[in-house]
Structure formats: C-alpha cells, structure tokens
Design an enzyme around this catalytic site. Structure first.
Site, PDB file in Angstrom:
ATOM      1  N   SER A  30       8.655   2.238  -0.307  1.00  0.00           N
ATOM      2  CA  SER A  30       9.469   2.798   0.776  1.00  0.00           C
ATOM      3  C   SER A  30       8.773   3.961   1.483  1.00  0.00           C
ATOM      4  CB  SER A  30      10.833   3.226   0.239  1.00  0.00           C
ATOM      5  OG  SER A  30      10.676   4.116  -0.849  1.00  0.00           O
ATOM      6  N   ASP A  84      -0.960   5.736   0.129  1.00  0.00           N
ATOM      7  CA  ASP A  84      -0.087   4.897  -0.707  1.00  0.00           C
ATOM      8  C   ASP A  84       0.871   5.774  -1.507  1.00  0.00           C
ATOM      9  OD1 ASP A  84       0.977   2.741  -2.070  1.00  0.00           O
ATOM     10  OD2 ASP A  84      -0.880   2.194  -3.111  1.00  0.00           O
ATOM     11  N   LYS A  97       1.720   4.040 -10.896  1.00  0.00           N
ATOM     12  CA  LYS A  97       2.076   3.222  -9.740  1.00  0.00           C
ATOM     13  C   LYS A  97       2.510   1.841 -10.250  1.00  0.00           C
ATOM     14  CE  LYS A  97      -0.296   2.993  -6.030  1.00  0.00           C
ATOM     15  NZ  LYS A  97       1.021   2.902  -5.346  1.00  0.00           N
ATOM     16  N   GLY A  98       3.076   1.058  -9.338  1.00  0.00           N
ATOM     17  CA  GLY A  98       3.444  -0.318  -9.689  1.00  0.00           C
ATOM     18  C   GLY A  98       4.930  -0.571  -9.732  1.00  0.00           C
ATOM     19  N   GLU A 106      -3.026  -2.877  -5.101  1.00  0.00           N
ATOM     20  CA  GLU A 106      -3.167  -1.445  -4.790  1.00  0.00           C
ATOM     21  C   GLU A 106      -4.446  -0.898  -5.421  1.00  0.00           C
ATOM     22  OE1 GLU A 106       1.540  -0.222  -4.243  1.00  0.00           O
ATOM     23  OE2 GLU A 106       0.655  -0.101  -6.219  1.00  0.00           O
ATOM     24  N   LYS A 124       8.686  13.009  -7.467  1.00  0.00           N
ATOM     25  CA  LYS A 124       7.651  12.253  -8.184  1.00  0.00           C
ATOM     26  C   LYS A 124       6.687  13.160  -8.967  1.00  0.00           C
ATOM     27  CE  LYS A 124       9.083   8.390  -6.253  1.00  0.00           C
ATOM     28  NZ  LYS A 124       8.332   7.635  -5.302  1.00  0.00           N
TER      29      LYS A 124
HETATM   30  C1  5RP Z   1       4.294  -0.157  -5.484  1.00  0.00           C
HETATM   31  C2  5RP Z   1       4.039   1.273  -5.737  1.00  0.00           C
HETATM   32  C3  5RP Z   1       4.767   2.246  -4.876  1.00  0.00           C
HETATM   33  O1  5RP Z   1       3.849   2.969  -4.146  1.00  0.00           O
HETATM   34  C4  5RP Z   1       5.600   3.141  -5.751  1.00  0.00           C
HETATM   35  O2  5RP Z   1       6.498   2.312  -6.503  1.00  0.00           O
HETATM   36  C5  5RP Z   1       6.389   4.172  -4.948  1.00  0.00           C
HETATM   37  O3  5RP Z   1       7.365   3.542  -4.176  1.00  0.00           O
HETATM   38  P1  5RP Z   1       8.403   4.356  -3.285  1.00  0.00           P
HETATM   39  O4  5RP Z   1       7.628   5.015  -2.212  1.00  0.00           O
HETATM   40  O5  5RP Z   1       9.339   3.286  -2.780  1.00  0.00           O
HETATM   41  O6  5RP Z   1       9.101   5.332  -4.185  1.00  0.00           O
HETATM   42  O7  5RP Z   1       3.275   1.660  -6.585  1.00  0.00           O
HETATM   43  O8  5RP Z   1       3.674  -0.984  -6.432  1.00  0.00           O
END
Ligand code: 5RP
Length: 231
Positions: A30, A84, A97-98, A106, A124
């Site tokens: 997102s 990212d 991540k993931g 990624e 985070k």
């Molecule tokens: C996807 C990821 C995303 O970057 C991670 O989950 C963060 O997502 P968001 O910005 O929706 O919190 O690693 O595989």
C-alpha cells in the site's frame, strides 16, 4: 495524520527522489502504491523518461495504469533506484518484507539496484525484528515436508516458531512465482544474519523476507513529517 495519510506522504517523498532517465524499481504494497501513483503524476507533468521494473504483477498493473513504462528485470539490467515498502525496519535498516507475498521478486530487484530506499509509516520502526511474522517463500511441491525441515532449521537458530501456511479462503496463497508462503512468528530475532543463513540451507525454501544490508536509507513518515534514516 492517519496511517494512510502517512503512507501517502512518504510515497510522495519517495517519488520526488526519482530523476529523469532513471531505471526505477517499484515496490509492492500500500505504501509503494502511493509512490507509484505519485511517480506517474510526476512523470507525466515533467515529461520524465523513466523505465520501471515492478516487483509484482499487481505493481506492474498499477504502474501501467499510472502511465509508467514498465520493463522486465531482464531488459533493465542494473536499476538506479528502488523504492519499496517494509513490514519492519529494525536497527541498521535490517528489514522484514514479504507481507504482500512479493518478497522473491522484491529481493531480486533490490539486489539488482545501485540504491534502495525503504519507505514506511512510523509504525514499522522496531527495536528488534520479529514481531511481524517472517514470510518464507517455499516451493509448492511437497511444501508441508519442507515446513517440517524449516521448523527444525529455525529451532537450531534458537527460535521456536511453527511455520504457518498462508491461506486465502482456506486455500494456500500462491505468489507470482507459483510458490507458497509460510509465516514464522519469531517474536524476537536475536541474530537476523544467523537466521537468514539457516533459512537459506533448507531445500525447498526459495527466499525469506529478511532484507539485511540492502537498504541504503529509509524514509519514515511521522507526525512531524517525513524523516530520512541513513544506513
Ligand atoms: C510486499 C512487501 C510490502 O512492501 C510490505 O508488506 C509493506 O506493505 P505496506 O506498505 O502495505 O504496509 O514487502 O511483499
């Protein structure tokens, strides 16, 4: 600011780092989606000539809708800058991540990049990695037998975590590469490098969501604005 407003603010700040002529890695999730949309607006308004490598099919579709020129990693070669999201940002910009199941693409894009910037809202930031369950991408063939060896490898690293198969509507969730994901509720990961090395030894494990020594910096949205953290 609401969490989504923070994500938008950091996404826009990240898009502002892109320069004309760059090859740009586009993250998934997102927060990355805000960055992709903001980059599309900038590219159109400023006539930026960009080539972009998406880290998932979802991001490729979003990038195309935003008017960005999407190329595959094979065609791009070295990437100038990847932007990212992250599920956790720990000390030394070690990341988990993931969460969006895109960790393999990624990591391939991050490792092909000259510079990587993690983008996230303040929730985070953590003192120790591991509160967010660590995603591990596993080959679908015989995945439950791999999960048994995965649990043993994690135990040897001093972590007691039962691998949980990620599902959607009761069925295993599949990644863009056709693999499945096991999530490991580690609690605290005392030594991320040791755990990463152990996970790499397990036959059937394709990749894990520990991104260590890959981020050059992070942009983190806080109440007072967007803060840059240098590795
Ligand atoms: C996807 C990821 C995303 O970057 C991670 O989950 C963060 O997502 P968001 O910005 O929706 O919190 O690693 O595989």
């Amino acid at each position: 600011m609401t969490p989504d407003e923070q994500k938008r603010a950091v996404g826009e700040a990240a898009a502002a780092l892109v320069e004309d002529g760059m090859i740009v890695g586009l993250g998934t999730g997102s927060t990355a989606a805000h960055m992709v949309r903001a980059l599309g607006v900038r590219a159109k308004a400023e006539g930026l000539r960009l080539r972009c490598v998406a880290t998932s099919e979802a991001t490729a579709a979003l990038g195309l809708t935003a008017g960005l020129h999407i190329v595959d990693l094979e065609a791009a070669g070295e990437i100038d800058l990847t932007l990212d999201g992250a599920d956790e940002i720990g000390p030394g910009l070690a990341l988990i991540k993931g969460g969006g199941a895109a960790l393999l693409r990624e990591k391939l894009v991050w490792e092909a990049s000259r510079r990587c910037v993690a983008i996230a809202d303040a929730s985070k930031l953590v003192e120790h990695l591991g509160r967010f369950p660590l995603p591990v991408e596993v080959v679908a063939f015989g995945h439950s037998t791999t999960a048994v060896r995965l649990a043993a490898a994690v135990r040897v690293s001093g972590i007691m975590a039962e691998p949980q198969l990620r599902t959607v509507l009761g069925e295993p969730a599949h990644t863009d590469g056709g693999n499945v994901i096991y999530d490991l509720a580690c609690g605290v990961i005392p030594n991320p490098a040791r755990l990463a090395a152990a996970l790499k030894q397990v036959t059937g494990v394709v990749e894990h969501g520990l991104f260590l020594q890959l981020a050059d910096s992070a942009l983190v949205a806080e109440a007072a604005g967007v803060r840059r953290i240098q590795a």
